[in-house]
Enzyme design. Structure first.
Site, PDB file in Angstrom:
ATOM      1  N   ASP A  39      -9.272   9.255   5.077  1.00 60.44           N
ATOM      2  CA  ASP A  39      -8.319   8.803   4.053  1.00 60.44           C
ATOM      3  C   ASP A  39      -8.890   7.823   3.026  1.00 60.44           C
ATOM      4  O   ASP A  39      -9.638   6.920   3.386  1.00 60.44           O
ATOM      5  CB  ASP A  39      -7.153   8.042   4.697  1.00 60.44           C
ATOM      6  CG  ASP A  39      -6.624   8.700   5.941  1.00 60.44           C
ATOM      7  OD1 ASP A  39      -6.981   9.850   6.207  1.00 60.44           O
ATOM      8  OD2 ASP A  39      -5.857   8.036   6.654  1.00 60.44           O
ATOM      9  N   ARG A 163       1.395   2.691  11.814  1.00 61.06           N
ATOM     10  CA  ARG A 163       0.167   2.522  11.022  1.00 61.06           C
ATOM     11  C   ARG A 163       0.326   2.784   9.526  1.00 61.06           C
ATOM     12  O   ARG A 163       1.336   3.226   9.060  1.00 61.06           O
ATOM     13  CB  ARG A 163      -0.930   3.427  11.583  1.00 61.06           C
ATOM     14  CG  ARG A 163      -0.606   4.912  11.599  1.00 61.06           C
ATOM     15  CD  ARG A 163      -1.772   5.684  12.224  1.00 61.06           C
ATOM     16  NE  ARG A 163      -1.484   7.097  12.390  1.00 61.06           N
ATOM     17  CZ  ARG A 163      -0.926   7.621  13.484  1.00 61.06           C
ATOM     18  NH1 ARG A 163      -0.582   6.867  14.499  1.00 61.06           N
ATOM     19  NH2 ARG A 163      -0.696   8.920  13.541  1.00 61.06           N
ATOM     20  N   ASP A 164      -0.799   2.518   8.830  1.00 58.56           N
ATOM     21  CA  ASP A 164      -1.018   2.881   7.426  1.00 58.56           C
ATOM     22  C   ASP A 164      -0.103   2.136   6.447  1.00 58.56           C
ATOM     23  O   ASP A 164       0.616   2.758   5.653  1.00 58.56           O
ATOM     24  CB  ASP A 164      -0.867   4.418   7.232  1.00 58.56           C
ATOM     25  CG  ASP A 164      -1.682   5.229   8.225  1.00 58.56           C
ATOM     26  OD1 ASP A 164      -2.657   4.670   8.766  1.00 58.56           O
ATOM     27  OD2 ASP A 164      -1.342   6.396   8.478  1.00 58.56           O
TER      28      ASP A 164
HETATM   29  C1  FRU Z   1      -4.686  10.011   8.661  1.00 54.42           C
HETATM   30  C2  FRU Z   1      -5.029   9.038   9.764  1.00 54.42           C
HETATM   31  C3  FRU Z   1      -4.239   7.762   9.591  1.00 54.42           C
HETATM   32  C4  FRU Z   1      -5.082   6.765  10.318  1.00 54.42           C
HETATM   33  C5  FRU Z   1      -6.474   7.239   9.982  1.00 54.42           C
HETATM   34  C6  FRU Z   1      -7.503   6.980  11.053  1.00 54.42           C
HETATM   35  O1  FRU Z   1      -5.698  10.888   8.318  1.00 54.42           O
HETATM   36  O2  FRU Z   1      -4.786   9.652  11.008  1.00 54.42           O
HETATM   37  O3  FRU Z   1      -2.920   7.835  10.060  1.00 54.42           O
HETATM   38  O4  FRU Z   1      -4.844   5.465   9.913  1.00 54.42           O
HETATM   39  O5  FRU Z   1      -6.372   8.617   9.738  1.00 54.42           O
HETATM   40  O6  FRU Z   1      -8.775   7.272  10.588  1.00 54.42           O
END
Ligand code: FRU
Length: 497
Positions: A39, A163-164
């Protein structure tokens, strides 16, 4: 120990990144300095430049031990690598510094917000939200991390799927962030948190949730206002197929609607896939200085990356071309950023090219229309005498054995990308298609080709099909074919820095 992992990564990337010749990277798409990326993270404007951070494993071309890589740019297309920004070196992020975002704290300080992941002795994961501040190059993790712990989750939510964070400034000088979480039913929920200073956070409420229609967990949310609408971008996991509207597996979703500020609730009006191609995931946006909402995404997908031949390169994973977004009649439009025009070199123009035939047996080649780094704008239309055309095909990255195909079927109003014969790629998923607006057999196509990718913008960006292409660099032919008869105008530019 704390500094050790980051310094090690910085030293490693400086030595190894240098060893990747430019010709082995895309000409203008972003790739990690060395190793793996997924990402985009922290896509932001700070200190007079755009910043792009990225999920990063410098040490290998597979996912592992997530760091944040870092690069800056003034035109969104020419990226200068800076030293890695974050390494998994604290207890709370020892399993990885997962995705997140960035904003300006003060004129001198940038604020990064990311998910720290740790595992306990039984292998259970815990995801929490953390911050780091810095000067645009070096960042220090906050001593009070995590700033949003999983104990702030609503009852029954899963501490392993939280997350994120996407952080942004609120009108009153404070900060908000939207974080993806998983409720007791295993479905994605977007939670909103608020802060006065970017450090101390309070739970505000549920911004949006997955009713079960769009996969299970949602990843990588973004939330912004555009053209009078509230917009949510997310990447759902485990989508059930609803062809041609939604593809199965890891997908992307744009929801356009309104925002009820009192209830802190997004009210959706329309839902669609963001990109209908094979390789696109985890998009994130930034507001440019001149007010454009610009999106970048991982030009890969978890569904396909394991099928790619990683061994040929010292990097794996690339970002799509940054795209300007707009909203019209409930639909998201995407166009390559206008800066792309500064990469245009030789121009070749043909008008009223008659394409006729029974199909692919004798495709047409046009002088000057070839190459792997190109911007091609095509207008296709039926003949005035009413002759039917049942299919138009564009072949690119082609030679004797290879070709990637873009196919338009006027009677069905569908466009398909097909990389079945695209060299080293050996995955099962080779084709994707979408429906386009019925324009009586007319269509406009803009194809951005780089050494390892193709992005197809249809009818001024109403739909986009993106795919990675790993065909040998020598396959440079571009060819055209029609079943029946069709007229074409084409403008092609070679693209280069
Ligand atoms: C999405 C993801 C996110 C996570 C990251 C880990 O591609 O799964 O949700 O933060 O990649 O690398």
């Amino acid at each position: 120990m704390v500094e050790h992992s980051l310094l090690r990564a910085r030293k490693y990337e400086e030595e190894q990144g240098e060893r990747i010749p430019c010709k082995d990277r895309p000409a203008f798409h972003f790739t990690p300095r060395v190793g793996w990326t997924n990402d985009p993270n922290g896509f932001s404007y700070f200190g007079g430049r755009y910043h792009l951070f990225y999920q990063y494993n410098p040490y290998d071309v597979v996912w592992d031990s997530m760091h944040w890589g870092h690069a800056v740019s003034s035109d969104l297309l020419t990226w200068e690598y800076l030293p890695a920004a974050l390494a998994p070196d604290e207890k709370y992020d020892s399993f990885g510094c997962f995705s997140g975002s960035a904003t300006e704290l003060t004129g001198e300080k940038q604020l990064l917000m990311y998910t720290g992941v740790r595992k306990d002795e039984e292998g259970r994961e815990f995801q929490v939200q953390c911050i780091a501040t810095g000067d645009g190059r070096d960042y220090v993790k906050f001593a009070g991390n995590p700033v949003i712990d999983s104990n702030m989750l609503p009852e029954g939510f899963d501490a392993a799927n939280f997350r994120d964070p996407k952080i942004f400034k609120t009108g009153d000088g404070g900060y908000a962030c939207v974080v993806a979480a998983k409720d007791a039913d295993g479905l994605g929920v977007l939670l909103m948190f608020l802060s006065r200073d970017g450090h101390e956070w309070k739970y505000r409420g549920i911004l949006d949730r997955n009713s079960g229609e769009f996969g299970r967990m949602w990843e990588c949310p973004d939330f912004f206002f555009l053209d009078g609408k509230a917009v949510i971008l997310v990447s759902p996991q485990e989508m059930a197929k609803q062809e041609p509207r939604f593809h199965g597996g890891n997908g992307t979703l744009v929801r356009i609607g309104s925002f009820d500020e009192n209830e802190c609730r997004f009210v959706p009006e329309t839902d669609s896939l963001i990109d209908h191609g094979i390789d696109f995931y985890a998009p994130q946006t930034v507001l440019s200085l001149d007010g454009r909402r610009i999106m970048i995404a991982w030009m890969q997908n978890w569904e396909t990356c394991n099928d790619m031949d990683h061994s040929a390169h010292k990097w794996f994973g690339q970002m799509c071309i940054p795209r300007e977004l707009s909203v019209k009649e409930g639909r998201l439009y995407q166009r390559p950023v206008k800066e792309t025009e500064s990469l245009r070199r030789e121009k070749t123009v043909y008008t009223n090219v008659l394409l006729e035939g029974k199909g692919t047996e004798e495709p047409l080649e046009l002088d000057g229309i070839n190459g792997r780094c190109a911007d091609m704008e095509m207008e296709l239309r039926p003949l005035e005498n009413g002759d039917e055309c049942s299919a138009f095909e564009l072949f690119f990255a082609a030679d004797k054995e290879n070709r990637t195909v873009l196919r338009f079927i006027p009677s069905e109003n569908t466009v398909e990308i097909d990389r079945t014969d695209s060299g080293t790629c050996k995955g099962a998923l080779q084709k994707r298609s979408c429906k386009v607006t019925d324009r009586g057999g007319r269509i406009s196509l803009r194809v951005i080709l780089d050494r390892y990718s193709a992005e197809v913008f249809i009818n001024d960006g109403e739909k986009v099909l993106t795919t990675a292409v790993f065909t040998d660099a020598d396959a440079t032919a571009v060819r055209f074919a029609a079943k029946g008869r069709m007229m074409m105008d084409i403008v092609k530019y070679t693209l280069a820095h």
